[in-house]
Design a protein around this motif. Structure first.
Motif, PDB file in Angstrom:
ATOM      1  N   SER A  83      -6.032  19.121  81.358  1.00 10.53           N
ATOM      2  CA  SER A  83      -5.203  18.202  80.584  1.00 10.53           C
ATOM      3  C   SER A  83      -4.616  17.113  81.477  1.00 10.53           C
ATOM      4  CB  SER A  83      -4.076  18.974  79.896  1.00 10.53           C
ATOM      5  OG  SER A  83      -3.266  18.104  79.141  1.00 10.53           O
TER       6      SER A  83
ATOM      7  N   PHE B 162     -15.870  19.896  70.125  1.00 15.68           N
ATOM      8  CA  PHE B 162     -15.474  20.865  69.112  1.00 15.68           C
ATOM      9  C   PHE B 162     -14.502  21.908  69.646  1.00 15.68           C
ATOM     10  CE2 PHE B 162     -19.170  18.971  67.151  1.00 15.68           C
ATOM     11  CZ  PHE B 162     -18.784  18.891  65.827  1.00 15.68           C
ATOM     12  N   HIS B 163     -14.564  22.187  70.929  1.00 15.53           N
ATOM     13  CA  HIS B 163     -13.591  23.088  71.556  1.00 15.53           C
ATOM     14  C   HIS B 163     -12.396  22.306  72.087  1.00 15.53           C
ATOM     15  CE1 HIS B 163     -11.952  26.384  73.915  1.00 15.53           C
ATOM     16  NE2 HIS B 163     -11.939  25.592  74.968  1.00 15.53           N
TER      17      HIS B 163
ATOM     18  N   ARG C 103     -10.905  19.685  71.150  1.00 11.54           N
ATOM     19  CA  ARG C 103      -9.954  19.138  70.170  1.00 11.54           C
ATOM     20  C   ARG C 103      -8.793  20.077  69.859  1.00 11.54           C
ATOM     21  NH1 ARG C 103     -13.060  19.742  64.305  1.00 11.54           N
ATOM     22  NH2 ARG C 103     -14.124  21.698  64.777  1.00 11.54           N
ATOM     23  N   TRP C 104      -8.971  21.393  70.049  1.00  9.60           N
ATOM     24  CA  TRP C 104      -7.938  22.352  69.675  1.00  9.60           C
ATOM     25  C   TRP C 104      -6.877  22.525  70.755  1.00  9.60           C
ATOM     26  CZ3 TRP C 104      -8.296  22.339  64.892  1.00  9.60           C
ATOM     27  CH2 TRP C 104      -9.499  22.473  64.213  1.00  9.60           C
ATOM     28  N   GLY C 105      -6.959  21.729  71.839  1.00 11.73           N
ATOM     29  CA  GLY C 105      -5.959  21.817  72.894  1.00 11.73           C
ATOM     30  C   GLY C 105      -4.609  21.267  72.454  1.00 11.73           C
ATOM     31  N   ILE C 106      -3.646  21.338  73.358  1.00 15.07           N
ATOM     32  CA  ILE C 106      -2.321  20.793  73.105  1.00 15.07           C
ATOM     33  C   ILE C 106      -2.018  19.745  74.164  1.00 15.07           C
ATOM     34  CG2 ILE C 106      -1.482  22.891  71.988  1.00 15.07           C
ATOM     35  CD1 ILE C 106      -0.103  23.646  74.580  1.00 15.07           C
TER      36      ILE C 106
ATOM     37  N   ASP D   1     -17.004  18.305  61.118  1.00 11.76           N
ATOM     38  CA  ASP D   1     -15.622  18.104  60.674  1.00 11.76           C
ATOM     39  C   ASP D   1     -14.735  17.502  61.756  1.00 11.76           C
ATOM     40  OD1 ASP D   1     -15.426  20.265  62.378  1.00 11.76           O
ATOM     41  OD2 ASP D   1     -14.201  21.489  61.035  1.00 11.76           O
TER      42      ASP D   1
ATOM     43  N   HIS E 195     -10.703  17.361  61.244  1.00 15.27           N
ATOM     44  CA  HIS E 195      -9.834  18.150  62.118  1.00 15.27           C
ATOM     45  C   HIS E 195      -9.968  17.635  63.556  1.00 15.27           C
ATOM     46  CE1 HIS E 195      -9.097  20.943  58.855  1.00 15.27           C
ATOM     47  NE2 HIS E 195     -10.405  21.118  58.701  1.00 15.27           N
TER      48      HIS E 195
ATOM     49  N   GLY F 163      -7.674  17.252  65.891  1.00 10.78           N
ATOM     50  CA  GLY F 163      -6.808  17.850  66.904  1.00 10.78           C
ATOM     51  C   GLY F 163      -6.214  16.792  67.817  1.00 10.78           C
TER      52      GLY F 163
END
Length: 254
Positions: A64, A84-85, A87-90, A107, A111, A113
């Protein structure tokens, strides 16, 4: 400015699944002979830009805060699957510049993220840090952009996926001094397959646009074998890229 080729293969990659030829056998046993999803990283000063996101495990490679932006050439899966993986980070959003495409891929738009998709029109230049970036239209089955980068007195063109070049893109590049052109070359000479360049087409593009150096990427299985057998037949300013290849435009290019 430094460009690192993270992957130089077409969607099938090298070795080719199910193929037992001697070249695929060698690639299975020698990491240096493998070709993974076509992508690159561009570094200039403290700016790091990812060109396409087909590589998997991006979260491991780019912690990050280490990516300033991602530039997508288009939304085919082999060029976006790593998102696709990721995008779900913070944390802070990552700007993802891309061609206008109402569908995107699966998608990702629904979605996103932490991904901030920013469509850019062709020839609509923008800047990241001191680097000026111009999206260039390419010939492919989806709306696809190549990118022209200028910074620190150097100019780099990154052009994948494409079959030939649109006239406007060819004229744009012909009117500029291009230090380095990285270009789609998926097929052996004289191949009549669509969607991607064969070697003859790349040679014609190089002749019309006159870049100082040309590096082949998005290389398919049959062309990979041809290059291993016939590399001496390439024009002196054209070389085959490989995964991990580092390129620095100008006299110190390596």
């Amino acid at each position: 400015m430094r460009l690192t080729l993270l992957g130089t293969g077409n969607a099938a990659g090298m070795p080719l699944y199910g193929c037992n030829c001697q070249y695929c056998f060698s690639a299975r046993n020698n990491q240096d002979l493998r070709r993974t999803a076509c992508s690159a990283r561009l570094d200039m000063g403290d700016i790091t830009i990812l060109l396409d996101a087909g590589q998997l495990h991006l979260a491991d490679s780019y912690p990050s805060g280490t990516l300033d932006a991602i530039l997508l050439t288009h939304f085919h899966p082999d060029h976006v699957q790593g998102l696709f993986h990721l995008r779900w980070g913070i944390g802070n959003a990552i700007p993802v510049y891309c061609p206008p495409d109402d569908e995107g891929c699966a998608d990702l738009y629904k979605h996103p993220g932490i991904l901030n998709f920013i469509p850019k029109n062709e020839f609509s230049s923008f800047s990241i840090g001191d680097m000026e970036i111009t999206p260039l239209p390419l010939n492919h089955s989806k709306n696809t952009h190549g990118y022209f980068f200028q910074g620190n007195g150097h100019a780099v063109a990154y052009l994948t996926d494409t079959k030939g070049l649109p006239l406007a893109t060819e004229q744009f590049l012909s009117s500029r001094d291009v230090d380095l052109m990285v270009i789609d070359c998926s097929y052996v000479p004289d191949s009549n397959k669509g969607g991607h360049n064969n070697l003859n087409e790349v040679i014609e593009i190089a002749s019309s646009t006159q870049p100082e150096k040309v590096v082949l990427t998005h290389i398919g299985h049959d062309l990979d074998i041809w290059l291993q057998q016939n590399s001496a037949e390439l024009p002196p300013n054209i070389v085959a890229g490989y995964d991990g290849m580092a390129l620095q435009p100008g006299p110190s290019d390596g």
